[in-house]
Motif scaffolding. Structure first.
Motif, mmCIF file in Angstrom:
data_model
loop_
_atom_site.group_PDB
_atom_site.id
_atom_site.type_symbol
_atom_site.label_atom_id
_atom_site.label_comp_id
_atom_site.label_asym_id
_atom_site.label_seq_id
_atom_site.Cartn_x
_atom_site.Cartn_y
_atom_site.Cartn_z
ATOM 1 N N UNK A 145 -3.538 1.229 -3.796
ATOM 2 C CA UNK A 145 -3.147 -0.180 -3.892
ATOM 3 C C UNK A 145 -3.078 -0.577 -5.361
ATOM 4 N N UNK A 146 -1.961 -1.144 -5.739
ATOM 5 C CA UNK A 146 -1.796 -1.589 -7.128
ATOM 6 C C UNK A 146 -1.850 -0.467 -8.126
ATOM 7 N N UNK A 147 -1.649 0.769 -7.657
ATOM 8 C CA UNK A 147 -1.667 1.913 -8.558
ATOM 9 C C UNK A 147 -3.043 2.240 -9.088
ATOM 10 N N UNK A 148 -4.076 1.496 -8.668
ATOM 11 C CA UNK A 148 -5.422 1.671 -9.236
ATOM 12 C C UNK A 148 -6.461 1.905 -8.156
ATOM 13 N N UNK A 149 -6.430 1.071 -7.123
ATOM 14 C CA UNK A 149 -7.509 1.060 -6.135
ATOM 15 C C UNK A 149 -7.223 1.992 -4.966
ATOM 16 N N UNK A 150 -8.300 2.552 -4.416
ATOM 17 C CA UNK A 150 -8.206 3.352 -3.201
ATOM 18 C C UNK A 150 -8.236 2.418 -1.991
ATOM 19 N N UNK A 201 0.847 -1.190 0.000
ATOM 20 C CA UNK A 201 0.000 0.000 0.000
ATOM 21 C C UNK A 201 0.880 1.236 0.000
ATOM 22 N N UNK A 202 0.618 2.144 -0.913
ATOM 23 C CA UNK A 202 1.378 3.385 -1.004
ATOM 24 C C UNK A 202 0.631 4.504 -0.282
ATOM 25 N N UNK A 203 1.353 5.235 0.550
ATOM 26 C CA UNK A 203 0.775 6.373 1.272
ATOM 27 C C UNK A 203 0.794 7.592 0.363
ATOM 28 N N UNK A 204 -0.359 8.249 0.247
ATOM 29 C CA UNK A 204 -0.484 9.437 -0.605
ATOM 30 C C UNK A 204 -1.049 10.576 0.236
ATOM 31 N N UNK A 205 -0.369 11.713 0.216
ATOM 32 C CA UNK A 205 -0.839 12.904 0.932
ATOM 33 C C UNK A 205 -1.513 13.841 -0.061
ATOM 34 N N UNK A 206 -2.782 14.220 0.275
ATOM 35 C CA UNK A 206 -3.532 15.113 -0.607
ATOM 36 C C UNK A 206 -4.014 16.327 0.172
ATOM 37 N N UNK A 207 -4.111 17.446 -0.543
ATOM 38 C CA UNK A 207 -4.607 18.677 0.070
ATOM 39 C C UNK A 207 -6.042 18.909 -0.377
ATOM 40 N N UNK A 208 -6.957 19.113 0.612
ATOM 41 C CA UNK A 208 -8.351 19.321 0.246
ATOM 42 C C UNK A 208 -8.605 20.790 -0.069
ATOM 43 N N UNK A 209 -9.854 21.144 -0.365
ATOM 44 C CA UNK A 209 -10.200 22.506 -0.800
ATOM 45 C C UNK A 209 -9.945 23.530 0.304
ATOM 46 N N UNK A 210 -9.903 23.094 1.554
ATOM 47 C CA UNK A 210 -9.654 24.008 2.664
ATOM 48 C C UNK A 210 -8.172 24.075 3.040
ATOM 49 N N UNK A 211 -7.336 23.407 2.249
ATOM 50 C CA UNK A 211 -5.908 23.459 2.494
ATOM 51 C C UNK A 211 -5.404 22.464 3.512
ATOM 52 N N UNK A 212 -6.274 21.556 3.975
ATOM 53 C CA UNK A 212 -5.856 20.559 4.961
ATOM 54 C C UNK A 212 -5.245 19.353 4.265
ATOM 55 N N UNK A 213 -4.204 18.787 4.876
ATOM 56 C CA UNK A 213 -3.524 17.627 4.310
ATOM 57 C C UNK A 213 -4.227 16.353 4.772
ATOM 58 N N UNK A 214 -4.654 15.545 3.824
ATOM 59 C CA UNK A 214 -5.320 14.287 4.117
ATOM 60 C C UNK A 214 -4.423 13.119 3.728
ATOM 61 N N UNK A 215 -4.466 12.059 4.523
ATOM 62 C CA UNK A 215 -3.696 10.845 4.221
ATOM 63 C C UNK A 215 -4.606 9.856 3.506
ATOM 64 N N UNK A 216 -4.223 9.458 2.302
ATOM 65 C CA UNK A 216 -4.971 8.471 1.535
ATOM 66 C C UNK A 216 -4.042 7.314 1.163
ATOM 67 N N UNK A 221 -15.013 -3.383 -1.897
ATOM 68 C CA UNK A 221 -16.304 -2.846 -2.314
ATOM 69 C C UNK A 221 -16.064 -1.778 -3.364
ATOM 70 N N UNK A 222 -16.490 -2.074 -4.608
ATOM 71 C CA UNK A 222 -16.251 -1.134 -5.691
ATOM 72 C C UNK A 222 -14.765 -0.939 -5.906
ATOM 73 N N UNK A 223 -14.342 0.326 -5.922
ATOM 74 C CA UNK A 223 -12.928 0.644 -6.087
ATOM 75 C C UNK A 223 -12.213 0.840 -4.745
ATOM 76 N N UNK A 224 -12.921 0.523 -3.642
ATOM 77 C CA UNK A 224 -12.339 0.714 -2.317
ATOM 78 C C UNK A 224 -11.955 -0.625 -1.704
ATOM 79 N N UNK A 225 -10.697 -0.730 -1.281
ATOM 80 C CA UNK A 225 -10.196 -1.951 -0.637
ATOM 81 C C UNK A 225 -9.827 -1.609 0.813
ATOM 82 N N UNK A 226 -10.465 -2.309 1.744
ATOM 83 C CA UNK A 226 -10.144 -2.133 3.158
ATOM 84 C C UNK A 226 -9.047 -3.128 3.528
#
Length: 416
Positions: free
Chosen positions: A352-357, A334-349, A395-400
């Motif tokens: 998996x496999x370069x495709x799935x969330x 699993x690769x850790x990805x840091x994203x910034x939301x519209x309010x400027x907050x950093x979210x950890x996402x 479930x769908x494109x989401x893997x827990x």
């Protein structure tokens, strides 16, 4: 000859033999309390009697009054003071002089000052307490009684469901002293008490953290006992199948349940923690598992029937779902990805496999990770970190996935 004035003689004798006036000490006692008030000193006071809205107490050798609202601790309802009064009568606490009035003499004291140390309660230890309140569902018991009120009030909750028999709960009366086991604290720091420590996790909120999460459940299927489900090899679970839960898919869920074998492990969402029945209510949402068990050969089948069944299964699944069927129970990177939301907050996402969330569950074999600790861990993960997790749900494109964090990793990501 001079006549004796007997009236004057009686007055003289009365003065000579009259005992000393008790009130001669009163000015000194009042002066002392006035000085204590001016210096803002703390004084001991003893509870003597109860009135409608407070207590008669003795402080500095004089009678005084303290209202319920100025006692060293507070209860939600003033009526509870009447219940606890027999157990605190003659007890000594500390106060400050709030007000002194000489004419007429009136002294008010305030006990709302720091004076208690924090009590250290031992899990599974039994403590005596006073039953303050009783509802249809629980008892409120103050185990401050067990410590002679040295730590003040220690109110706890004992649920009706913890009693072995309903009659035992019904026999409990307000004002009685009972002996109960300390089970721990709830999520909001409420003391939880019970008759036994066996079921403490149901009352302390430990299992409440599972609500809405996907957990692994073992299938117990025997000829004698029938079909049962266990979480963590100790907590009973149920898998009700109704149209309200599954809508038009009830027949498929029932079909899959009939095909279950002893020892199977399912991944289900926890819908409810039923403390009354001491059971976790589950919803089976892992589509890949359901379809895989439906296609299982419980009885020997002819080859052409097996091929037909597999073809029907594949026709119902798209190619992406078929690719993910093999993920459940497997280890993935699993690769850790840091994203910034519209309010400027950093979210950890997670990716998996370069495709799935990905959605992460953090677990440790020796320690239970809280939600607060999970957030701290996610915050400390860095962009590009690679984790190894076990897939528990698709479930769908989401893997827990479950990240089984080591002790060293826990110290690194949570406490440093």
């Amino acid at each position: 000859m001079k006549w004796i004035d007997w009236d004057e003689m009686k007055k003289g004798l009365n003065v000579m033999f009259k005992p000393p006036e008790k009130d001669s000490y009163l000015p000194k006692l009042i002066e002392n309390l006035e000085q204590q008030k001016e210096e803002d000193n703390s004084l001991p006071f003893k509870i003597l009697d109860i009135k409608e809205k407070g207590f008669i107490v003795k402080v500095g050798g004089l009678y005084a009054y303290i209202s319920f609202f100025h006692m060293p601790w507070q209860y939600a309802h003033s009526e509870l003071w009447k219940v606890v009064f027999p157990f605190i009568k003659e007890k000594v606490f500390f106060c400050k002089i709030h007000r002194i009035s000489k004419y007429p003499l009136s002294i008010l004291v305030d006990g709302g000052i720091p004076q208690f140390r924090t009590a250290v309660l031992m899990e599974d230890e039994k403590y005596e307490g006073v039953v303050l309140k009783k509802t249809s569902d629980y008892l409120c018991v103050d185990i401050g009684f067990d410590f002679a009120w040295r730590f003040g009030s220690l109110p706890g909750i004992c649920y009706k469901d913890d009693f072995e028999k309903v009659e035992m709960f019904n026999d409990q009366k307000i004002g009685e002293v009972v002996k109960l086991c300390f089970l721990g604290y709830s999520n909001n720091k409420q003391i939880i008490l019970g008759n036994s420590s066996n079921d403490k996790d149901w009352y302390t909120g430990v299992l409440d953290d599972l609500l809405g999460t996907v957990c692994s459940v073992k299938v117990i299927k025997t000829p004698d006992a029938g079909l049962h489900f266990l979480y963590d090899d100790q907590y009973a679970a149920s898998l009700p199948v109704t149209s309200l839960i599954y809508k038009e898919n009830t027949s498929r869920i029932n079909h899959a349940i009939k095909n279950l074998k002893h020892g199977d492990v399912l991944h289900c969402k926890v819908e409810k923690v039923d403390r009354t029945k001491k059971v976790l209510r589950l919803k089976w949402e892992t589509f890949s598992e359901i379809e895989g068990i439906i296609s299982r050969n419980i009885f020997p089948k002819k080859d052409h029937l097996i091929r037909t069944e597999n073809a029907q299964l594949r026709s119902r699944l798209d190619e992406a779902t078929l690719n993910k069927l093999g993920f459940v129970g497997k280890s993935v990177h699993v690769e850790v990805v840091k994203k910034q939301d519209v309010k400027g907050r950093i979210r950890t996402t997670y990716r998996i496999g370069g495709v799935y969330h990905g959605k992460m569950i953090v677990a440790n074999e020796c320690y239970r990770i809280t939600e607060k600790e999970k957030k701290q861990i996610e915050q400390n993960l860095q962009e590009g970190d690679i984790l190894t997790g076990e897939v528990v749900h698709v479930e769908g494109q989401l893997i827990t996935f479950r990240w089984n964090i080591t002790e060293d990793e826990l110290m690194r990501f949570c406490y440093y």
